[in-house]
Design an enzyme around this catalytic site. Structure first.
Site, PDB file in Angstrom:
ATOM      1  N   GLY A  14       0.840  -1.205   0.000  1.00  0.00           N
ATOM      2  CA  GLY A  14       0.000   0.000   0.000  1.00  0.00           C
ATOM      3  C   GLY A  14       0.871   1.250   0.000  1.00  0.00           C
ATOM      4  N   ASN A  15       2.039   1.141   0.655  1.00  0.00           N
ATOM      5  CA  ASN A  15       2.980   2.265   0.664  1.00  0.00           C
ATOM      6  C   ASN A  15       3.641   2.459  -0.696  1.00  0.00           C
ATOM      7  OD1 ASN A  15       2.982   3.347   3.396  1.00  0.00           O
ATOM      8  ND2 ASN A  15       3.508   1.266   3.949  1.00  0.00           N
ATOM      9  N   LYS A 131      -0.211  -2.427  14.048  1.00  0.00           N
ATOM     10  CA  LYS A 131      -0.037  -2.158  12.616  1.00  0.00           C
ATOM     11  C   LYS A 131      -0.164  -0.672  12.311  1.00  0.00           C
ATOM     12  CE  LYS A 131      -1.527  -3.245   8.006  1.00  0.00           C
ATOM     13  NZ  LYS A 131      -0.137  -3.243   7.542  1.00  0.00           N
ATOM     14  N   LYS A 210      -1.098  -7.507   5.097  1.00  0.00           N
ATOM     15  CA  LYS A 210      -1.330  -8.137   3.790  1.00  0.00           C
ATOM     16  C   LYS A 210      -0.237  -9.143   3.421  1.00  0.00           C
ATOM     17  CE  LYS A 210       1.629  -6.009   0.694  1.00  0.00           C
ATOM     18  NZ  LYS A 210       2.495  -5.439   1.710  1.00  0.00           N
ATOM     19  N   LYS A 272       6.967  -9.097   6.271  1.00  0.00           N
ATOM     20  CA  LYS A 272       7.409  -9.567   4.943  1.00  0.00           C
ATOM     21  C   LYS A 272       8.347 -10.760   5.112  1.00  0.00           C
ATOM     22  CE  LYS A 272       7.152  -4.935   3.075  1.00  0.00           C
ATOM     23  NZ  LYS A 272       5.717  -5.002   2.780  1.00  0.00           N
TER      24      LYS A 272
HETATM   25  P1  ADP Z   1       4.341  -1.973   2.340  1.00  0.00           P
HETATM   26  O1  ADP Z   1       3.259  -0.987   2.168  1.00  0.00           O
HETATM   27  O2  ADP Z   1       5.041  -2.296   1.060  1.00  0.00           O
HETATM   28  O3  ADP Z   1       3.940  -3.196   3.127  1.00  0.00           O
HETATM   29  P2  ADP Z   1       5.870  -1.204   4.721  1.00  0.00           P
HETATM   30  O4  ADP Z   1       6.059   0.224   5.111  1.00  0.00           O
HETATM   31  O5  ADP Z   1       4.960  -2.038   5.537  1.00  0.00           O
HETATM   32  O6  ADP Z   1       5.486  -1.208   3.169  1.00  0.00           O
HETATM   33  O7  ADP Z   1       7.296  -1.925   4.687  1.00  0.00           O
HETATM   34  C1  ADP Z   1       8.364  -1.405   3.909  1.00  0.00           C
HETATM   35  C2  ADP Z   1       9.223  -0.496   4.771  1.00  0.00           C
HETATM   36  O8  ADP Z   1       9.961  -1.272   5.699  1.00  0.00           O
HETATM   37  C3  ADP Z   1      10.293   0.271   4.029  1.00  0.00           C
HETATM   38  O9  ADP Z   1       9.803   1.467   3.495  1.00  0.00           O
HETATM   39  C4  ADP Z   1      11.335   0.524   5.123  1.00  0.00           C
HETATM   40  O10 ADP Z   1      11.226   1.853   5.608  1.00  0.00           O
HETATM   41  C5  ADP Z   1      10.936  -0.406   6.259  1.00  0.00           C
HETATM   42  N1  ADP Z   1      12.011  -1.229   6.817  1.00  0.00           N
HETATM   43  C6  ADP Z   1      12.122  -1.492   8.138  1.00  0.00           C
HETATM   44  N2  ADP Z   1      13.163  -2.295   8.373  1.00  0.00           N
HETATM   45  C7  ADP Z   1      13.727  -2.583   7.186  1.00  0.00           C
HETATM   46  C8  ADP Z   1      14.837  -3.390   6.798  1.00  0.00           C
HETATM   47  N3  ADP Z   1      15.543  -4.091   7.678  1.00  0.00           N
HETATM   48  N4  ADP Z   1      15.164  -3.449   5.476  1.00  0.00           N
HETATM   49  C9  ADP Z   1      14.443  -2.746   4.567  1.00  0.00           C
HETATM   50  N5  ADP Z   1      13.363  -1.970   4.885  1.00  0.00           N
HETATM   51  C10 ADP Z   1      13.005  -1.887   6.184  1.00  0.00           C
HETATM   52 MG    MG Z   2       3.321  -3.307   5.165  1.00  0.00          MG
END
Ligand code: ADP
Ligand code: MG
Length: 309
Positions: A14-15, A131, A210, A272
């Site tokens: 979503g981001n 979340k 998700k 993830k």
């Molecule tokens: P999405 O909407 O794709 O689920 P999220 O914001 O939930 O995005 O997750 C992606 C974010 O995770 C990245 O923008 C980054 O800021 C953050 N992040 C936190 N820890 C890590 C890490 N170890 N490696 C890469 N990204 C990270």
């Molecule tokens: Mg996310």
């Protein structure tokens, strides 16, 4: 029918629809979507494709919009998740239609499916909102908000209850659709969270992650490839510090260790990694976490963090 083709499940962040620094106008979101969707249009000619998507920024914005207005009754999160499935499903579907036509494909069947996902009413998250949703605030702004917030790499964000997915209610429908050549957009925003109540389902005021819902769906439909596309190039150690180190290959064992060491926070990279671990263990096939710009390269093993057994 193309059951001979591998099943590719792509989870879009979503981001990723609202880039860092953008406020997320609908024009910005449509423009951002073209990047992953152009690649997915081409991939759909080779794979049976399922697209899932997040809704963190969008569902948080809907919540904010409601709170700005007392004239209309407030809606619970379960309904707002359903709204974002419609909103983002439509945006993905129409963008995909256009991109397929741009490559000369005029007959591909596509469907966006309202999907709900069973959660456990005894899930510990019901007493611990985790979340992040909606826009980012400064620490000063966050301290004045009437709801819980948490520090994230993007700033302080509202946090809501986020139980784990137990099963995807429409898994059979989704499998039947991909087996008859549909591209299926489903489990948007992690799915509408429901608990079983006797012979019926009741919605709960929460947002499922998700990535975890996508891993559950990948297991339940037997996906062959699992791509988690987001707004960074992959998972890194020491993220955000001068020692940041992007991981190209990551074994399940190392992934678990780094997770326990706190490299992958809950609410962003943590789920993830958990989702990728679950997929690799359940399906004995590789998963990849990559940027929405490099989905094709990630599938070819040339980009992203490849999680392997
Ligand atoms: P999405 O909407 O794709 O689920 P999220 O914001 O939930 O995005 O997750 C992606 C974010 O995770 C990245 O923008 C980054 O800021 C953050 N992040 C936190 N820890 C890590 C890490 N170890 N490696 C890469 N990204 C990270
Ligand atoms: Mg996310």
């Amino acid at each position: 029918m193309k059951p001979d083709k591998e099943i590719l499940l792509i989870a879009l962040g979503g981001n990723a629809l609202i880039r860092k620094g953008q406020i997320g106008t609908i024009q910005e979101q449509f423009e951002n979507l073209k990047v992953p969707i152009q690649q997915i249009a081409r991939l759909s000619q080779k794979y049976r494709v399922i697209i899932t998507h997040g809704n963190g920024p969008q569902v948080g914005n809907l919540l904010l919009q409601q709170e700005c207005c007392d004239a209309a009754p407030k809606l619970p999160l379960e309904i707002l998740v359903a709204q974002t499935q419609g909103q983002i499903g439509y945006m993905i579907e129409s963008t995909l239609d256009t991109e397929l036509m741009n490559i000369g494909v005029f007959t591909q069947k596509i469907v966006s499916l309202i999907s709900y996902v069973v959660v456990d009413e005894a899930d510990p998250s019901f007493s611990d909102p985790s979340k992040p949703i909606g826009p980012a605030f400064t620490e000063y702004q966050a301290a004045k908000l009437p709801y819980p917030t948490k520090k994230t790499p993007k700033g302080f964000r509202r946090v809501v209850i986020s139980p784990k997915p137990v099963t995807i209610v429409e898994k059979r429908e989704i499998k039947a659709l991909i087996d008859t050549d549909f591209i299926v957009i489903c489990c948007g925003g992690g799915g509408i969270p429901v608990i079983r109540e006797g012979r019926s389902f009741a919605g709960v005021d929460a947002v499922i992650d998700k990535d975890l819902a996508s891993a559950k769906l990948a297991e339940e439909v037997g996906a062959d490839r699992f791509v988690i596309a987001t707004d960074v190039d992959g998972a890194a150690l020491h993220y955000g510090s001068s020692q940041e180190n992007l991981l190209e290959k990551l074994s399940v064992e190392d992934a678990r260790r780094y997770l326990a060491q706190g490299h992958f926070p809950s609410g962003s990279m943590g789920p993830k990694i958990e989702a990728a671990i679950a997929f690799v263990e359940q399906r004995n096939k590789g998963a990849v976490i990559c940027s929405i710009e490099h989905i094709q390269d990630a599938i070819d093993g040339k980009s992203g963090t490849q999680i392997i057994s």
